[in-house]
Design a protein around this motif. Structure first.
Motif, PDB file in Angstrom:
ATOM      1  N   HIS A 145       0.849  -1.183   0.000  1.00 37.76           N
ATOM      2  CA  HIS A 145       0.000   0.000   0.000  1.00 37.76           C
ATOM      3  C   HIS A 145       0.885   1.232   0.000  1.00 37.76           C
ATOM      4  O   HIS A 145       1.836   1.319   0.783  1.00 37.76           O
ATOM      5  CB  HIS A 145      -0.920   0.028   1.227  1.00 37.76           C
ATOM      6  N   VAL A 146       0.583   2.185  -0.861  1.00 39.12           N
ATOM      7  CA  VAL A 146       1.350   3.421  -0.967  1.00 39.12           C
ATOM      8  C   VAL A 146       1.136   4.246   0.301  1.00 39.12           C
ATOM      9  O   VAL A 146       0.006   4.481   0.712  1.00 39.12           O
ATOM     10  CB  VAL A 146       0.914   4.236  -2.200  1.00 39.12           C
ATOM     11  N   ASP A 147       2.240   4.667   0.923  1.00 33.75           N
ATOM     12  CA  ASP A 147       2.166   5.565   2.081  1.00 33.75           C
ATOM     13  C   ASP A 147       2.128   6.983   1.521  1.00 33.75           C
ATOM     14  O   ASP A 147       3.167   7.605   1.299  1.00 33.75           O
ATOM     15  CB  ASP A 147       3.378   5.355   2.984  1.00 33.75           C
ATOM     16  N   LEU A 148       0.934   7.484   1.284  1.00 33.97           N
ATOM     17  CA  LEU A 148       0.761   8.767   0.615  1.00 33.97           C
ATOM     18  C   LEU A 148       1.358   9.928   1.404  1.00 33.97           C
ATOM     19  O   LEU A 148       1.968  10.827   0.825  1.00 33.97           O
ATOM     20  CB  LEU A 148      -0.719   9.024   0.328  1.00 33.97           C
ATOM     21  N   GLN A 149       1.227   9.916   2.727  1.00 31.10           N
ATOM     22  CA  GLN A 149       1.790  11.003   3.529  1.00 31.10           C
ATOM     23  C   GLN A 149       3.308  11.056   3.390  1.00 31.10           C
ATOM     24  O   GLN A 149       3.882  12.125   3.205  1.00 31.10           O
ATOM     25  CB  GLN A 149       1.415  10.850   4.997  1.00 31.10           C
TER      26      GLN A 149
ATOM     27  N   VAL B 269       6.273   6.145 -14.450  1.00 25.30           N
ATOM     28  CA  VAL B 269       6.456   5.473 -13.170  1.00 25.30           C
ATOM     29  C   VAL B 269       5.108   5.407 -12.462  1.00 25.30           C
ATOM     30  O   VAL B 269       4.509   6.437 -12.159  1.00 25.30           O
ATOM     31  CB  VAL B 269       7.492   6.210 -12.289  1.00 25.30           C
ATOM     32  N   ARG B 270       4.640   4.191 -12.224  1.00 23.21           N
ATOM     33  CA  ARG B 270       3.356   3.999 -11.547  1.00 23.21           C
ATOM     34  C   ARG B 270       3.552   3.988 -10.034  1.00 23.21           C
ATOM     35  O   ARG B 270       4.652   3.733  -9.545  1.00 23.21           O
ATOM     36  CB  ARG B 270       2.710   2.696 -11.998  1.00 23.21           C
ATOM     37  N   ALA B 271       2.484   4.240  -9.316  1.00 22.99           N
ATOM     38  CA  ALA B 271       2.537   4.288  -7.851  1.00 22.99           C
ATOM     39  C   ALA B 271       2.926   2.947  -7.256  1.00 22.99           C
ATOM     40  O   ALA B 271       3.634   2.890  -6.253  1.00 22.99           O
ATOM     41  CB  ALA B 271       1.196   4.736  -7.288  1.00 22.99           C
ATOM     42  N   LYS B 272       2.472   1.843  -7.865  1.00 21.18           N
ATOM     43  CA  LYS B 272       2.872   0.520  -7.389  1.00 21.18           C
ATOM     44  C   LYS B 272       2.822  -0.467  -8.535  1.00 21.18           C
ATOM     45  O   LYS B 272       2.142  -0.244  -9.533  1.00 21.18           O
ATOM     46  CB  LYS B 272       2.009   0.071  -6.222  1.00 21.18           C
ATOM     47  N   TYR B 273       3.573  -1.533  -8.382  1.00 21.65           N
ATOM     48  CA  TYR B 273       3.663  -2.574  -9.400  1.00 21.65           C
ATOM     49  C   TYR B 273       3.372  -3.918  -8.766  1.00 21.65           C
ATOM     50  O   TYR B 273       3.700  -4.149  -7.597  1.00 21.65           O
ATOM     51  CB  TYR B 273       5.082  -2.624 -10.005  1.00 21.65           C
ATOM     52  N   GLU B 274       2.775  -4.798  -9.559  1.00 19.63           N
ATOM     53  CA  GLU B 274       2.665  -6.189  -9.128  1.00 19.63           C
ATOM     54  C   GLU B 274       4.068  -6.773  -9.254  1.00 19.63           C
ATOM     55  O   GLU B 274       4.861  -6.347 -10.080  1.00 19.63           O
ATOM     56  CB  GLU B 274       1.684  -6.956 -10.027  1.00 19.63           C
ATOM     57  N   TYR B 275       4.382  -7.721  -8.405  1.00 22.75           N
ATOM     58  CA  TYR B 275       5.723  -8.281  -8.457  1.00 22.75           C
ATOM     59  C   TYR B 275       5.627  -9.796  -8.445  1.00 22.75           C
ATOM     60  O   TYR B 275       4.867 -10.341  -7.656  1.00 22.75           O
ATOM     61  CB  TYR B 275       6.545  -7.794  -7.258  1.00 22.75           C
ATOM     62  N   PRO B 276       6.336 -10.488  -9.300  1.00 26.10           N
ATOM     63  CA  PRO B 276       7.277  -9.998 -10.311  1.00 26.10           C
ATOM     64  C   PRO B 276       6.540  -9.428 -11.523  1.00 26.10           C
ATOM     65  O   PRO B 276       5.377  -9.707 -11.742  1.00 26.10           O
ATOM     66  CB  PRO B 276       8.069 -11.240 -10.678  1.00 26.10           C
ATOM     67  N   ASN B 277       7.291  -8.646 -12.310  1.00 24.67           N
ATOM     68  CA  ASN B 277       6.747  -8.075 -13.537  1.00 24.67           C
ATOM     69  C   ASN B 277       7.827  -8.097 -14.610  1.00 24.67           C
ATOM     70  O   ASN B 277       8.995  -8.375 -14.315  1.00 24.67           O
ATOM     71  CB  ASN B 277       6.211  -6.658 -13.302  1.00 24.67           C
ATOM     72  N   ASN B 278       7.436  -7.833 -15.846  1.00 24.19           N
ATOM     73  CA  ASN B 278       8.372  -7.928 -16.985  1.00 24.19           C
ATOM     74  C   ASN B 278       9.575  -7.005 -16.858  1.00 24.19           C
ATOM     75  O   ASN B 278      10.666  -7.339 -17.300  1.00 24.19           O
ATOM     76  CB  ASN B 278       7.649  -7.624 -18.297  1.00 24.19           C
ATOM     77  N   ARG B 279       9.387  -5.832 -16.288  1.00 24.86           N
ATOM     78  CA  ARG B 279      10.488  -4.866 -16.173  1.00 24.86           C
ATOM     79  C   ARG B 279      11.253  -5.005 -14.858  1.00 24.86           C
ATOM     80  O   ARG B 279      12.184  -4.256 -14.607  1.00 24.86           O
ATOM     81  CB  ARG B 279       9.963  -3.449 -16.320  1.00 24.86           C
ATOM     82  N   MET B 280      10.813  -5.922 -14.028  1.00 30.17           N
ATOM     83  CA  MET B 280      11.429  -6.184 -12.716  1.00 30.17           C
ATOM     84  C   MET B 280      11.431  -4.935 -11.827  1.00 30.17           C
ATOM     85  O   MET B 280      12.342  -4.712 -11.036  1.00 30.17           O
ATOM     86  CB  MET B 280      12.846  -6.755 -12.864  1.00 30.17           C
TER      87      MET B 280
END
Length: 143
Positions: A7-11, A99-110
């Motif tokens: 989860h992104v820590d927005l603060q 650049v996205r806020a979060k990525y699923e892992y693993p992903n193609n770009r690592m």
């Protein structure tokens, strides 16, 4: 082992954006215009900040390591400054064109799950280093 979703820590991210904005403004000209370039030498490495775009509310800056005789590709990132909110965020880095806020892992770009947060913290560390140890120099290559 069960992994919790990221989860992104927005603060925290907004705090990093705000401090990066202040640090980056200290390295840029007071009234930036398109194609302005600032070059800094720190620890025998040269870094360039080039203004790519200036609008009423934003400025886009490309930050790259520059070297006259480089054989390998050198690190590059794009940072957008939002003047009304007084924040700066990394919007492009190396192989990540957005650049996205979060990525699923693993992903193609690592990319790491928290790649955006890591890039922005790295930018903050680098800006702090340049402000403490950087020496302004004439740009090596523009373009």
């Amino acid at each position: 082992m069960i992994q919790k979703p990221y989860h992104v820590d927005l603060q925290e991210l907004m705090r990093v954006y705000e401090t990066n904005y202040a640090k980056l403004n200290a390295l840029l000209p007071s009234r930036p215009s398109k194609d302005d370039v600032r070059c800094y030498e720190a620890a025998a490495m040269m870094y360039q900040l080039q203004i790519e775009e200036v609008t009423k509310y934003t400025t886009l800056v490309t930050i790259c390591q520059s070297d006259e005789f480089s054989v390998f590709p050198l690190p590059t990132m794009s940072v957008r400054l939002y003047h009304d909110a007084r924040v700066a965020e990394v919007c492009k880095a190396e192989q990540l064109h957005q650049v996205r806020a979060k990525y699923e892992y693993p992903n193609n770009r690592m990319a790491q799950k928290d790649e955006k947060a890591q890039l922005n913290r790295f930018l903050g560390d680098w800006l702090t280093f340049c402000l403490k140890h950087g020496i302004s120099r004439t740009p090596i290559n523009v373009g």
